[in-house]
Scaffold this active site. Structure first.
Site, PDB file in Angstrom:
ATOM      1  N   THR A 165       0.858  -1.199   0.000  1.00  0.00           N
ATOM      2  CA  THR A 165       0.000   0.000   0.000  1.00  0.00           C
ATOM      3  C   THR A 165       0.883   1.234   0.000  1.00  0.00           C
ATOM      4  O   THR A 165       1.995   1.180   0.521  1.00  0.00           O
ATOM      5  CB  THR A 165      -0.849  -0.009   1.294  1.00  0.00           C
ATOM      6  OG1 THR A 165      -1.892  -0.932   1.125  1.00  0.00           O
ATOM      7  CG2 THR A 165      -1.440   1.344   1.619  1.00  0.00           C
ATOM      8  N   GLY A 207     -10.551  -1.567   3.865  1.00  0.00           N
ATOM      9  CA  GLY A 207      -9.620  -1.496   4.994  1.00  0.00           C
ATOM     10  C   GLY A 207      -9.618  -0.121   5.637  1.00  0.00           C
ATOM     11  O   GLY A 207     -10.561   0.663   5.502  1.00  0.00           O
TER      12      GLY A 207
HETATM   13  N1  ASP Z   1      -3.959  -1.040   5.190  1.00  0.00           N
HETATM   14  C1  ASP Z   1      -4.302  -1.663   3.941  1.00  0.00           C
HETATM   15  C2  ASP Z   1      -5.608  -2.396   4.087  1.00  0.00           C
HETATM   16  O1  ASP Z   1      -5.819  -3.037   5.096  1.00  0.00           O
HETATM   17  C3  ASP Z   1      -3.275  -2.591   3.411  1.00  0.00           C
HETATM   18  C4  ASP Z   1      -1.834  -2.156   3.533  1.00  0.00           C
HETATM   19  O2  ASP Z   1      -1.512  -1.146   4.124  1.00  0.00           O
HETATM   20  O3  ASP Z   1      -0.960  -2.848   3.000  1.00  0.00           O
HETATM   21  O4  ASP Z   1      -6.377  -2.389   3.148  1.00  0.00           O
END
Ligand code: ASP
Length: 319
Positions: A181, A211
């Site tokens: 991300t 998320g």
């Molecule tokens: N926080 C993001 C989610 O849960 C994923 C990530 O940060 O890699 O969608």
């Protein structure tokens, strides 16, 4: 008082990334450096922190290297569904999208919503209908790369039915396979703070799952004279401690950005265990923090006066 120093900080995700290999790591570092440069170029032209944070995230979406935009991970059904958000510390204006199918330039749509809509957060394919009405915005389609499809097929073989979050964390390696991300925080020459985030979410997420990333107070926060921060990691934990809001409260109570980020992450770890998350935070005084409790977290920053960005992935690089 007008200040002239600016700062851009980006992250390329926190996760269990030790197995990424030298070639992928080199690409990943390059993508981080280019994103920091893209944000820095905006700030060097005396443009705003929100434009810089958005430009840095847009660069990472376009690269295909990260779990955002073209490089987004795939849902259980093998589709791309993206979440993104931006927040401007000048007036707490905030724009976000959640679970939008097949969109690459998600952060620009979030920014279009921040500036062009009375609402803050749009979900699903209806967000694309809104996108068509926003002046100056053209949606770019995200199609999964051959590499992403191959990876999806292999994950899917090992997970013939929808994995529980616990199974998913174990099968995909701690947090999730690649926490790529992306996020950015910026401080401009006028002292304004901003944050931007974009993600494909987590591998094999159930269609419709959203998320922390698009949620103000969980995935991001930006408030002048306080802090800007952007989280990464497993959203199911980050949103349950409202990580960004926790950092904000700690700064408001007198903590520095780096203490606040470290302590908020420690509070998450205490409740939900380690190997869950990371965050970048930027104080109104330009202090940079990038704590994480996963195997790695790509991070890069540039300050006015720096010739090149500083780029790090592993914890030992901070020593
Ligand atoms: N926080 C993001 C989610 O849960 C994923 C990530 O940060 O890699 O969608």
């Amino acid at each position: 008082m007008t200040q002239t120093n600016w700062v851009i900080v980006v992250h390329g995700g926190a996760g269990a990334m030790r197995s990424m290999g030298a070639e992928k790591e080199a690409e990943y570092r390059l993508g981080l450096a280019e994103a920091a440069r893209a944000g820095a170029a905006v700030l060097a032209r005396s443009e705003s922190a929100i434009d810089a944070a958005t430009a840095a995230v847009a660069a990472m979406e376009a690269s295909g290297v990260f779990n955002a935009g073209h490089g987004s991970c795939l849902t259980l059904d093998g589709e791309i569904e993206v979440d993104a958000a931006v927040m401007d510390g000048r007036d707490l204006s905030y724009g976000a999208i959640a679970g939008v199918p097949g969109l690459s330039n998600a952060v620009e749509l979030a920014e279009g919503i921040r500036t062009g809509s009375p609402h803050c957060l749009f979900a699903g394919s209806k967000a694309l209908q809104l996108a068509a009405t926003l002046p100056g915005f053209t949606a770019i389609e995200a199609r999964p790369s051959a590499e992403r499809v191959r990876k999806w097929e292999s994950h899917r073989r090992n997970n013939p039915v929808a994995p529980s979050l616990a199974d998913q964390l174990t099968a995909l390696g701690g947090t999730h396979d690649e926490g790529d991300t992306v996020g950015a925080v910026a401080l401009d020459g006028e002292g304004n703070l901003a944050a931007a985030v974009s993600t494909g979410g987590i591998w094999l997420k159930q269609p419709g799952r959203v998320g922390d990333s698009p949620l103000a107070g969980s995935g991001l926060w930006a408030e002048n004279d306080c802090v800007a921060c952007a989280a990464t990691g497993t959203g199911e934990f980050i949103m349950r401690v409202a990580l960004a809001a926790d950092i904000r409260s700690r700064v408001q109570a007198g903590s520095t950005a780096s203490h606040a980020a470290k302590d908020a992450l420690a509070a998450l770890r205490e409740r939900f265990g380690s190997d869950r998350a990371g965050v970048i935070a930027l104080g109104h005084d330009g202090e940079i923090a990038a704590p994480f409790d996963t195997a790695g977290m790509g991070r890069a920053w540039m300050r006015s006066g720096d010739a090149e960005p500083t780029v790090r992935v592993w914890p030992e690089e901070d020593q």
